[in-house]
Each structure stands twice: as structure tokens, then as C-alpha cells.
Design an enzyme around this catalytic site. Structure first.
Site, PDB file in Angstrom:
ATOM      1  CG  ASP A  16      -8.311   1.364  -9.718  1.00  0.00           C
ATOM      2  OD1 ASP A  16      -7.792   0.997  -8.758  1.00  0.00           O
ATOM      3  OD2 ASP A  16      -8.236   2.419 -10.265  1.00  0.00           O
ATOM      4  CD  GLU A  17      -9.083  -3.539 -14.365  1.00  0.00           C
ATOM      5  OE1 GLU A  17      -8.194  -3.718 -13.224  1.00  0.00           O
ATOM      6  OE2 GLU A  17      -8.674  -2.919 -15.400  1.00  0.00           O
ATOM      7  N   GLY A  18     -11.619  -4.407  -9.505  1.00  0.00           N
ATOM      8  CA  GLY A  18     -12.135  -5.005  -8.519  1.00  0.00           C
ATOM      9  C   GLY A  18     -11.575  -6.405  -8.347  1.00  0.00           C
ATOM     10  CE  LYS A  19      -5.560  -6.789  -9.998  1.00  0.00           C
ATOM     11  NZ  LYS A  19      -5.758  -5.613 -10.669  1.00  0.00           N
ATOM     12  CE  LYS A  21     -17.594 -10.516  -5.188  1.00  0.00           C
ATOM     13  NZ  LYS A  21     -19.147 -10.326  -5.917  1.00  0.00           N
ATOM     14  CB  ALA A  42      -1.191  -2.220  -6.238  1.00  0.00           C
ATOM     15  N   GLY A  43      -3.603  -0.839  -4.566  1.00  0.00           N
ATOM     16  CA  GLY A  43      -4.431  -0.773  -3.772  1.00  0.00           C
ATOM     17  C   GLY A  43      -5.510  -1.837  -3.921  1.00  0.00           C
ATOM     18  CG  HIS A  44      -4.796  -5.307  -4.888  1.00  0.00           C
ATOM     19  ND1 HIS A  44      -3.985  -6.458  -5.218  1.00  0.00           N
ATOM     20  CD2 HIS A  44      -4.935  -4.685  -5.810  1.00  0.00           C
ATOM     21  CE1 HIS A  44      -3.436  -6.311  -6.272  1.00  0.00           C
ATOM     22  NE2 HIS A  44      -4.135  -4.967  -6.763  1.00  0.00           N
ATOM     23  CD  GLN A 225      -0.031  -1.199 -10.806  1.00  0.00           C
ATOM     24  OE1 GLN A 225       0.765  -1.875 -11.028  1.00  0.00           O
ATOM     25  NE2 GLN A 225      -0.341  -0.799  -9.357  1.00  0.00           N
ATOM     26  N   GLY A 303      -7.345   8.285  -3.189  1.00  0.00           N
ATOM     27  CA  GLY A 303      -8.748   9.008  -2.984  1.00  0.00           C
ATOM     28  C   GLY A 303      -9.259   9.874  -4.036  1.00  0.00           C
ATOM     29  CB  VAL A 412     -24.886  -9.086  -9.628  1.00  0.00           C
ATOM     30  CG1 VAL A 412     -24.623  -9.855 -10.834  1.00  0.00           C
ATOM     31  CG2 VAL A 412     -25.058 -10.548  -8.550  1.00  0.00           C
TER      32      VAL A 412
HETATM   33  P1  IMP Z   1       2.533   5.158 -10.961  1.00  0.00           P
HETATM   34  O1  IMP Z   1       2.442   3.875 -11.129  1.00  0.00           O
HETATM   35  O2  IMP Z   1       2.462   5.906  -9.464  1.00  0.00           O
HETATM   36  O3  IMP Z   1       3.748   5.733 -11.442  1.00  0.00           O
HETATM   37  O4  IMP Z   1       1.470   5.862 -11.777  1.00  0.00           O
HETATM   38  C1  IMP Z   1       1.130   5.882 -13.161  1.00  0.00           C
HETATM   39  C2  IMP Z   1      -0.172   6.028 -13.761  1.00  0.00           C
HETATM   40  O5  IMP Z   1      -0.704   4.784 -13.244  1.00  0.00           O
HETATM   41  C3  IMP Z   1      -1.131   6.821 -12.779  1.00  0.00           C
HETATM   42  O6  IMP Z   1      -2.149   7.412 -14.015  1.00  0.00           O
HETATM   43  C4  IMP Z   1      -1.894   6.223 -11.909  1.00  0.00           C
HETATM   44  O7  IMP Z   1      -3.007   7.102 -11.352  1.00  0.00           O
HETATM   45  C5  IMP Z   1      -1.930   4.792 -12.379  1.00  0.00           C
HETATM   46  N1  IMP Z   1      -2.005   3.838 -11.394  1.00  0.00           N
HETATM   47  C6  IMP Z   1      -0.923   3.282 -10.739  1.00  0.00           C
HETATM   48  N2  IMP Z   1      -1.326   2.271  -9.639  1.00  0.00           N
HETATM   49  C7  IMP Z   1      -2.658   2.310 -10.068  1.00  0.00           C
HETATM   50  C8  IMP Z   1      -3.626   1.160  -9.632  1.00  0.00           C
HETATM   51  O8  IMP Z   1      -3.254   0.201  -8.839  1.00  0.00           O
HETATM   52  N3  IMP Z   1      -5.064   1.340 -10.323  1.00  0.00           N
HETATM   53  C9  IMP Z   1      -5.190   2.315 -11.171  1.00  0.00           C
HETATM   54  N4  IMP Z   1      -4.282   3.037 -11.679  1.00  0.00           N
HETATM   55  C10 IMP Z   1      -3.260   3.149 -11.237  1.00  0.00           C
END
Ligand code: IMP
Length: 424
Positions: A16-19, A21, A42-44, A225, A303, A412
């Protein structure tokens, strides 16, 4: 940007570093964008042409017409979620089948993997990892146990293999007394997803990538991640199940270590973490709430509230070391605009000992902070480094010195233009 090389763009803390963007800035410089690890956990978030997209499995180069996108062998893929993600992009006018190639060696996430994810979490009681529930751990477990199904399997006598693995999962679930689930509808969609997947170029992407490299083309390996969620180098067992660090680029794409060019390490001006696990810099007070509110720190996939804290140099130094980060990218600096004082965690204290190197276990570590003056000036409208307030410049200088790595890109604000490139 290194010719004939794979450059890696990695989140180097907890994801979630904001890649999403900065990818906008990066993709024009590359011929190929490839995902090498992870899956729909992942959720980009990418804002493109005024629309917001959340990419889960598809690389971010998909918005750029001339780019080839690859889902590499190190990834895990859920056909139903992939179909939903791809159809949304197709509905928005992006053509995919000619520009998205998928490794036959990538592993498939079955509906029963997701049930297993829930069952294992339930069985862990208070030691839950807090997974995204997407079946990531069970799928990588099957991969390591040599019982998994791969994308290439859908091209052969798939139904038999599917039924065998499903039966195996059902047995485990019975053993765990986790039987209150119904995947009928989910499984129908999943099978539809398998059919949909067959439309794509399912290939041996390692050959393809190496051919491109031999032709002098540039490949961007898009991380997912963060480094502290890496199966080896993260805060085990509170990690994801893949190699999210730069070593994972080699195994997850089938490229040699010598093919790696630059390693871009993306971090935020502060820290966040989703899910369970030790997080020494976590703030439980108003400051943490303020960072969460201003930084809009809520998970893109689940969420959930992200846990927030000050920047952690112990974690960053460790991530820079294990990844071989050559260049840093600092995101969301503007979130700290309002603070009179900015704290920086320079070491941990545990059992009366000061630790400056990342320890085996960060549980029970207390942060040691240094305080720097805040800039108390809105950064969002600034476009030139010369206009940065002195206290913000001092923060950047301090971080560069402490991390012994140049910060090349500074964000920024959320706008595309609010990205300042330095000495590139
Ligand atoms: P999993 O990858 O669903 O097995 O989750 C393992 C851990 O990684 C949990 O603490 C999740 O919240 C975290 N996690 C997995 N994918 C992401 C991501 O894209 N961003 C931030 N945390 C993540």
C-alpha cells in the site's frame, strides 16, 4: 529504464505504498510490464482518464496501448476474479487478449483454496494473520507441496485434475470440522473464468521475457504487497506467501540475477500496515487517526482500516538491504503537512537493548524516535524542488543520509502532476 534489463518497482514496507500512482510515470519508459508474485490479494488503485480502476492481477501497463503485460510464473491467479477484472477493463475500452500474456506455470487459486484460507484463519484463533481471504496461502502451499494446479493445466484434461484437488481440499476441511460453506455459485463462475482464460495467450513467459531482453527492450517488474510481507524476509508468520522482494523477480519471471537493472523502492513518508502482526511504530492515538484520515488509509481489497505510524528507518534500511534498492520513491509526503513535529523511528528498544538492525522478531519492540520540525505548509501545489519548504527539504536530506540511498521521486499529492523527479 535500463536497456535490456528488468527494473523492479517494489513496495518496500507493508504494501500500500501507492505504487499505482507512480506506475503512470514509469510505464512509458518500459516495453513490458510484468507481475512476478502474488495474486488478487493486491489492489493497485489507478486513476486513469478520470476513472478509478483497482487492478488485482493485471499489470498496470494495460492502460498504455503499446505495452505488453505479463502475469509471470510466480503469480497465483483466480480465474473468476481475473475475468471480472478483465471484463471491467474491456468494458472501458481496453483490449486485453493481444496485450496480456499469462505464464502457464502460474498457479490457480481454486474456490476451495479460499475456503481453506478462511478455515486456517479460524483455526488460528487469536494468532490470525488477517489475510485478504483470497486463498493465497493455501495456493502457494499446494505449489510447494507439488499438488497445485497450474494455468497450463486448463489446456489438458482439466476437469479430472480439478476434481481430485477439490476432493483433497474437502477432506482437509472435514478434518478441520469446517464444513459450513457452499461454493456452488462461486464454482460455476470460476469455471466460466477458466473458459474465459482460455482466450488469452497462455505461454512460457520466461522465454518471451528473455527474448525481449536480448533485443534490448526494457521490462518493468511490478511488485505487489511489500518487502515486510515477504515469505522469507517479512515479519513471519504475519506475511503473505510469496517472494515479494527483488529475488522474487528472478524466480517469479525466470530471469537471471544479472538481468536486474534498477531496483526502485517505494515507501510512504509515514508507515502503514493492514492485517495482524507486530508493528512497532503503530500509533493508537489521535496522530494515528489523523494520518489515517488525511492519507485515506483504508484497504483497497478489504476496506479495512490501515494501522498507521511514523516512518520506520529500521524497517526501511532492512528492505533496502535485502532488495538491493538503488533508488527510492517517497509517496504521500503531503499527508504530513499539518504536523508541528515529525517523528522518525531510528532504532528499536527491546529488553533494555537498542537495536538498529531489523531483529528476528519485532514483537515487543519499542520505537526510538528522533524529532524533526514539521513544514506546516501545504505541499500539494508544489511542482519544483526549489519551492519545497526548508523543513521538508531537511526531512528529505535526513532520510537520504540515514538510508544511504537517493530519493529520486517525491509525490506531494494524488494528481499525476504532483510528482517531482530529482536528479534522474
Ligand atoms: P494474504 O496475502 O491474503 O495471505 O494476507 C497475508 C497478509 O498480507 C495480511 O496481513 C494481509 O493484510 C497482507 N496483504 C496481502 N496483500 C496485501 C497488499 O496488497 N497490501 C497490503 N497488505 C497486504
Amino acid at each position: 529504464m535500463t536497456k535490456g534489463k528488468v527494473d523492479a518497482l517494489l513496495g518496500i514496507v507493508f504494501g500500500d505504498e501507492g505504487k499505482g500512482k507512480v506506475v503512470d510515470f514509469f510505464t512509458p519508459h518500459y516495453d513490458v510490464v510484468a507481475r512476478f508474485a502474488g495474486g488478487p490479494n493486491a489492489g493497485h488503485t489507478i486513476i486513469f482518464d478520470g476513472r478509478k480502476f483497482v487492478l488485482r492481477s493485471i499489470p498496470s501497463g494495460i492502460f498504455d496501448a503499446g505495452k505488453l503485460n505479463i502475469i509471470g510464473n510466480g503469480c497465483v491467479l483466480a480465474p473468476d476474479l481475473f475475468m471480472a477484472e478483465a471484463r471491467e477493463l474491456e468494458a472501458a475500452g481496453y483490449t486485453l487478449t493481444d496485450r496480456l500474456h499469462i505464464s502457464r506455470r502460474a498457479h490457480l487459486i481454486l474456490p476451495t483454496h479460499r475456503v481453506l484460507d478462511r478455515a486456517y484463519e479460524a483455526a488460528k484463533g487469536k494468532n490470525k494473520v488477517g489475510t485478504t481471504g483470497k486463498g493465497i496461502g493455501p495456493t502457494y502451499s499446494d505449489k510447494a507441496a507439488r499438488t497445485g494446479l497450474r494455468v497450463g493445466d486448463i489446456l489438458g484434461n482439466f476437469n479430472e485434475k480439478y476434481a481430485a484437488l477439490k476432493a483433497r481440499h474437502e477432506q482437509i476441511l472435514r478434518d478441520l470440522h469446517f464444513t459450513d460453506y457452499d461454493i456452488t455459485e462461486e464454482e460455476a463462475r470460476w469455471m466460466e473464468g477458466v473458459d474465459y482464460l482460455r482466450k488469452f495467450h497462455l505461454t512460457d513467459t520466461e522465454h518471451e521475457i528473455n527474448r525481449y531482453l536480448a533485443e534490448g527492450k526494457n521490462v518493468l517488474a511490478e511488485g505487489a504487497q511489500g518487502s515486510l510481507l515477504d515469505i522469507d524476509h517479512g515479519t513471519y508468520p504475519f506475511v503473505s506467501s510469496s517472494s515479494t522482494t527483488s529475488g522474487g523477480v528472478c524466480t517469479g519471471l525466470g530471469v537471471a540475477p544479472g538481468s536486474i537493472g534498477r531496483v526502485w523502492g517505494v515507501f510512504k513518508a509515514y508507515s502503514t500496515r493492514v492485517g495482524a502482526g507486530p508493528f512497532p511504530v503503530e500509533l493508537f492515538d489521535e496522530t494515528g487517526d489523523t494520518i489515517r484520515r488525511i492519507g485515506n488509509e483504508f484497504g483497497a481489497v478489504t476496506g479495512r482500516n490501515r494501522r498507521c505510524g511514523w516512518i520506520d528507518l529500521v524497517a526501511l534500511r532492512y528492505a533496502i538491504m535485502v532488495n538491493g534498492v538503488t533508488d527510492l520513491v517517497m509517496m504521500k509526503s503531503d499527508v504530513l503537512d499539518g504536523f508541528e513535529t515529525i517523528k522518525v523511528c531510528t532504532a528499536y528498544r527491546k529488553d533494555g537493548v537498542t537495536l538498529t538492525d531489523m531483529p528476528y522478531d519485532t514483537e515487543g519492540c519499542e520505537p526510538v524516535y528522533e524529532e524533526l520540525p514539521g513544514w506546516q505548509t501545504p505541499l500539494g501545489a508544489l511542482r519544483r524542488e526549489e519551492d519545497f519548504p526548508p523543513a521538508f527539504k531537511a526531512y528529505i536530506d535526513y532520510l537520504e543520509r540515514a538510508l544511504a540511498t537517493p530519493i529520486r521521486i517525491i509525490s506531494v499529492g494524488p494528481d499525476r502532476e504532483a510528482t517531482i523527479v530529482r536528479n534522474l
